[in-house]
Design a protein around this motif. Structure first.
Motif, PDB file in Angstrom:
ATOM      1  N   THR A  44      -3.266  -3.953   7.939  1.00 20.32           N
ATOM      2  CA  THR A  44      -3.311  -5.108   7.045  1.00 20.32           C
ATOM      3  C   THR A  44      -3.246  -4.655   5.591  1.00 20.32           C
ATOM      4  O   THR A  44      -3.920  -3.703   5.194  1.00 20.32           O
ATOM      5  N   ILE A  45      -2.431  -5.337   4.813  1.00 13.89           N
ATOM      6  CA  ILE A  45      -2.321  -5.104   3.373  1.00 13.89           C
ATOM      7  C   ILE A  45      -3.062  -6.254   2.701  1.00 13.89           C
ATOM      8  O   ILE A  45      -2.564  -7.383   2.638  1.00 13.89           O
ATOM      9  N   VAL A  46      -4.260  -5.976   2.225  1.00 16.01           N
ATOM     10  CA  VAL A  46      -5.130  -7.041   1.733  1.00 16.01           C
ATOM     11  C   VAL A  46      -4.718  -7.443   0.316  1.00 16.01           C
ATOM     12  O   VAL A  46      -4.639  -6.602  -0.588  1.00 16.01           O
ATOM     13  N   GLY A 235       0.340  11.683  -2.063  1.00  7.66           N
ATOM     14  CA  GLY A 235      -0.902  12.050  -1.392  1.00  7.66           C
ATOM     15  C   GLY A 235      -1.672  10.860  -0.872  1.00  7.66           C
ATOM     16  O   GLY A 235      -2.826  10.991  -0.452  1.00  7.66           O
ATOM     17  N   LEU A 236      -1.042   9.691  -0.865  1.00  9.08           N
ATOM     18  CA  LEU A 236      -1.686   8.462  -0.410  1.00  9.08           C
ATOM     19  C   LEU A 236      -0.935   7.887   0.784  1.00  9.08           C
ATOM     20  O   LEU A 236       0.273   8.083   0.918  1.00  9.08           O
ATOM     21  N   ARG A 237      -1.648   7.159   1.637  1.00 14.93           N
ATOM     22  CA  ARG A 237      -0.985   6.464   2.736  1.00 14.93           C
ATOM     23  C   ARG A 237      -0.094   5.365   2.171  1.00 14.93           C
ATOM     24  O   ARG A 237      -0.420   4.730   1.160  1.00 14.93           O
ATOM     25  N   PHE A 238       1.007   5.113   2.849  1.00 13.31           N
ATOM     26  CA  PHE A 238       1.916   4.088   2.348  1.00 13.31           C
ATOM     27  C   PHE A 238       1.243   2.723   2.296  1.00 13.31           C
ATOM     28  O   PHE A 238       1.497   1.928   1.383  1.00 13.31           O
ATOM     29  N   THR A 239       0.396   2.434   3.257  1.00 16.08           N
ATOM     30  CA  THR A 239      -0.274   1.133   3.262  1.00 16.08           C
ATOM     31  C   THR A 239      -1.106   0.935   1.993  1.00 16.08           C
ATOM     32  O   THR A 239      -1.169  -0.169   1.449  1.00 16.08           O
ATOM     33  N   ASP A 240      -1.720   2.009   1.508  1.00 20.10           N
ATOM     34  CA  ASP A 240      -2.486   1.916   0.259  1.00 20.10           C
ATOM     35  C   ASP A 240      -1.554   1.773  -0.943  1.00 20.10           C
ATOM     36  O   ASP A 240      -1.853   1.036  -1.889  1.00 20.10           O
ATOM     37  N   LEU A 241      -0.437   2.486  -0.900  1.00 24.15           N
ATOM     38  CA  LEU A 241       0.545   2.362  -1.982  1.00 24.15           C
ATOM     39  C   LEU A 241       1.074   0.936  -2.070  1.00 24.15           C
ATOM     40  O   LEU A 241       1.175   0.360  -3.161  1.00 24.15           O
ATOM     41  N   LEU A 242       1.414   0.371  -0.926  1.00 27.13           N
ATOM     42  CA  LEU A 242       1.957  -0.989  -0.909  1.00 27.13           C
ATOM     43  C   LEU A 242       0.941  -1.976  -1.464  1.00 27.13           C
ATOM     44  O   LEU A 242       1.286  -2.865  -2.256  1.00 27.13           O
ATOM     45  N   ARG A 243      -0.313  -1.807  -1.082  1.00 32.01           N
ATOM     46  CA  ARG A 243      -1.368  -2.712  -1.553  1.00 32.01           C
ATOM     47  C   ARG A 243      -1.594  -2.580  -3.060  1.00 32.01           C
ATOM     48  O   ARG A 243      -1.602  -3.581  -3.792  1.00 32.01           O
ATOM     49  N   ASP A 244      -1.771  -1.336  -3.522  1.00 29.26           N
ATOM     50  CA  ASP A 244      -2.211  -1.123  -4.902  1.00 29.26           C
ATOM     51  C   ASP A 244      -1.081  -1.121  -5.922  1.00 29.26           C
ATOM     52  O   ASP A 244      -1.303  -1.452  -7.094  1.00 29.26           O
ATOM     53  N   LYS A 245       0.111  -0.742  -5.491  1.00 31.48           N
ATOM     54  CA  LYS A 245       1.229  -0.645  -6.433  1.00 31.48           C
ATOM     55  C   LYS A 245       2.097  -1.898  -6.475  1.00 31.48           C
ATOM     56  O   LYS A 245       2.702  -2.198  -7.505  1.00 31.48           O
ATOM     57  N   LEU A 246       2.171  -2.619  -5.346  1.00 33.26           N
ATOM     58  CA  LEU A 246       3.053  -3.790  -5.302  1.00 33.26           C
ATOM     59  C   LEU A 246       2.316  -5.077  -4.986  1.00 33.26           C
ATOM     60  O   LEU A 246       2.391  -6.041  -5.752  1.00 33.26           O
ATOM     61  N   TRP A 247       1.586  -5.116  -3.878  1.00 34.78           N
ATOM     62  CA  TRP A 247       1.096  -6.400  -3.378  1.00 34.78           C
ATOM     63  C   TRP A 247       0.101  -7.052  -4.326  1.00 34.78           C
ATOM     64  O   TRP A 247       0.203  -8.254  -4.620  1.00 34.78           O
ATOM     65  N   ARG A 248      -0.848  -6.269  -4.814  1.00 38.94           N
ATOM     66  CA  ARG A 248      -1.836  -6.858  -5.723  1.00 38.94           C
ATOM     67  C   ARG A 248      -1.284  -7.097  -7.124  1.00 38.94           C
ATOM     68  O   ARG A 248      -1.496  -8.181  -7.690  1.00 38.94           O
ATOM     69  N   SER A 257       1.134  -7.445   6.447  1.00 37.32           N
ATOM     70  CA  SER A 257       0.841  -6.420   7.446  1.00 37.32           C
ATOM     71  C   SER A 257       2.077  -5.562   7.639  1.00 37.32           C
ATOM     72  O   SER A 257       3.194  -5.962   7.288  1.00 37.32           O
ATOM     73  N   VAL A 258       1.860  -4.372   8.186  1.00 41.09           N
ATOM     74  CA  VAL A 258       2.978  -3.480   8.483  1.00 41.09           C
ATOM     75  C   VAL A 258       2.675  -2.755   9.789  1.00 41.09           C
ATOM     76  O   VAL A 258       1.554  -2.287  10.007  1.00 41.09           O
ATOM     77  N   ALA A 259       3.661  -2.698  10.667  1.00 38.06           N
ATOM     78  CA  ALA A 259       3.508  -2.002  11.937  1.00 38.06           C
ATOM     79  C   ALA A 259       3.377  -0.502  11.690  1.00 38.06           C
ATOM     80  O   ALA A 259       3.964   0.038  10.743  1.00 38.06           O
ATOM     81  N   VAL A 260       2.605   0.173  12.542  1.00 33.52           N
ATOM     82  CA  VAL A 260       2.410   1.620  12.420  1.00 33.52           C
ATOM     83  C   VAL A 260       2.635   2.282  13.775  1.00 33.52           C
ATOM     84  O   VAL A 260       2.542   1.644  14.825  1.00 33.52           O
ATOM     85  N   ASP A 261       2.912   3.592  13.733  1.00 35.98           N
ATOM     86  CA  ASP A 261       3.157   4.328  14.974  1.00 35.98           C
ATOM     87  C   ASP A 261       1.885   5.017  15.453  1.00 35.98           C
ATOM     88  O   ASP A 261       0.780   4.747  14.959  1.00 35.98           O
ATOM     89  N   MET A 262       2.017   5.941  16.398  1.00 37.37           N
ATOM     90  CA  MET A 262       0.864   6.606  17.005  1.00 37.37           C
ATOM     91  C   MET A 262       0.087   7.467  16.016  1.00 37.37           C
ATOM     92  O   MET A 262      -1.089   7.758  16.233  1.00 37.37           O
TER      93      MET A 262
END
Length: 392
Positions: A44-46, A235-248, A257-262
């Motif tokens: 989840t991208i909050v 050095g950051l997870r993409f989910t955190d990048l998406l949240r902090d750099k774009l979504w917010r 939300s974004v699907a993730v692999d194993m």
């Protein structure tokens, strides 16, 4: 208890009929495209707290307007139904014109945007480029050394961004025996996954003899690789990048939300789910040159490069030039080549984010088309979006 459940009454099929093997097929995709997290691991991208989303606004008289498609006039409402549209949001000059929803999609629901995820991932790349964290001209192996010996061993991040990697891979969506099917297992999108990660799959791919950079080749693993490169660079997870750099910074009203692999690697090529309103906000931010409500989100120079640069020759050598004969592809966005300067993000099964700078219109169209790719219908959609931009 006997008879149909509420789910079956609402959707026309039972929930237990929707499986990993058929979730992209009609009619199940009308539900699954809004509920990917029930089928595929997702992060989840909050969104930042912004208060409730403004209520749905009817498109009113616009639905009765007619456009000429397939040599015959057709109302906007009729084409939305014929093109399996689930939701449509239209903005003009930064203001909401209105929304339309199919009966099976509720206002505020998230919907998978498939390859428009590539366009959003590229925005994050542009932000990190502006911060000096990511270099689009750097060799792939400078960020991902294990790509040495793969198709990406002598490719640059620019080749990845512009889909000009000479990659021995085909987007064979419907071939269960193809390399593409193995790719989908690695993403956990098809049954049988969990033995090979997305990263492991990507670095196993090999190249063609042609040099990189000469031909536009639409290959989704490039865009999953881009997400990995951004993680390595920052050095950051993409989910955190998406949240902090774009979504917010965008001011998105709802979580994404974004699907993730194993391994938890984000499916940046096609796994994002967002609301129609928030997708339109992305388009409006691009139309405004990289700002949202006066806040700088991505450098203006990056937006200008994305909407005007790119190799026309590479595009013409590629397999999609029929869709935009005067087009180009840059930073995972399509330039239509039209006089309006329109550009767009496109996803399979009928996902579109269309920006027309001349008319100041942004259109987000989410769909559940039965086929992943329908070239004749895509051509009609381009005509429809151009006409709708001039009507709004």
């Amino acid at each position: 208890m006997s008879g149909k459940t509420a789910f079956e009454t609402a959707n026309g099929f039972r929930r237990d009929e929707v499986r990993l093997a058929n979730w992209r097929e009609s009619p199940f995709n009308r539900w699954s495209f809004q509920n990917v997290g029930e089928l595929i691991p997702s992060a989840t991208i909050v969104a930042a707290p912004t208060g409730p989303e403004a209520p749905a606004k009817d498109l009113a008289g616009l639905l009765a307007e007619k456009v000429t498609l397939a040599d015959a006039p057709e109302t906007v409402a009729a084409f939305l139904e014929r093109s399996h549209t689930d939701a449509l949001t239209v903005m003009k000059g930064g203001r909401l014109v209105g929304d339309w929803f199919a009966p099976h999609m509720a206002f505020g629901a998230r919907h998978i945007i498939f390859s428009i995820s590539k366009s959003l991932t590229a925005i994050v790349a542009g932000i990190l480029e502006g911060e000096g964290v990511f270099d689009p001209d750097a060799p792939v192996i400078s960020y991902l050394p294990e790509a040495k010996g793969s198709a990406y061993g002598d490719a640059s991040a620019r080749h990845v961004l512009d889909m000009s990697v000479s990659l021995d891979f085909e987007e064979a969506y419907l071939d269960p025996e193809s390399l593409f099917a193995r790719y989908r297992r690695a993403t956990l999108w098809n049954p049988g996954g969990g033995t090979e990660s997305l990263r492991e799959f990507i670095v196993s791919l090999q190249r063609l003899a042609e040099p990189h950079g000469e031909t536009f080749r639409y290959r989704s693993p490039n865009s999953d690789l881009l997400g990995i490169l951004l993680e390595r660079a920052s050095g950051l997870r993409f989910t955190d990048l998406l949240r902090d750099k774009l979504w917010r910074p965008l001011g998105a009203a709802s979580d994404a939300s974004v699907a993730v692999d194993m391994e938890g690697t984000a499916r940046t090529a096609g796994g994002m789910s967002v609301t129609p309103r928030d997708l339109a906000r992305v388009g409006e931010m691009m139309r405004q040159g990289g700002t949202a409500d006066g806040r700088r989100v991505v450098p203006e120079a990056w937006v200008r490069d994305t909407t005007s640069a790119g190799s026309a020759e590479a595009w013409q050598r590629g397999a999609m030039a029929f869709l935009f004969p005067q087009g180009r592809y840059r930073n995972k966005w399509y330039q239509t080549g039209a006089a309006s300067g329109a550009y767009c993000g496109i996803g399979i099964h009928g996902q579109w984010l269309y920006i027309d700078p001349n008319s100041e219109v942004v259109i987000a169209k989410m769909s559940s088309q039965p086929l992943p790719v329908d070239d004749p219908l895509d051509g009609e959609i381009v005509t429809f979006l151009d006409a709708l931009s001039r009507m709004a």
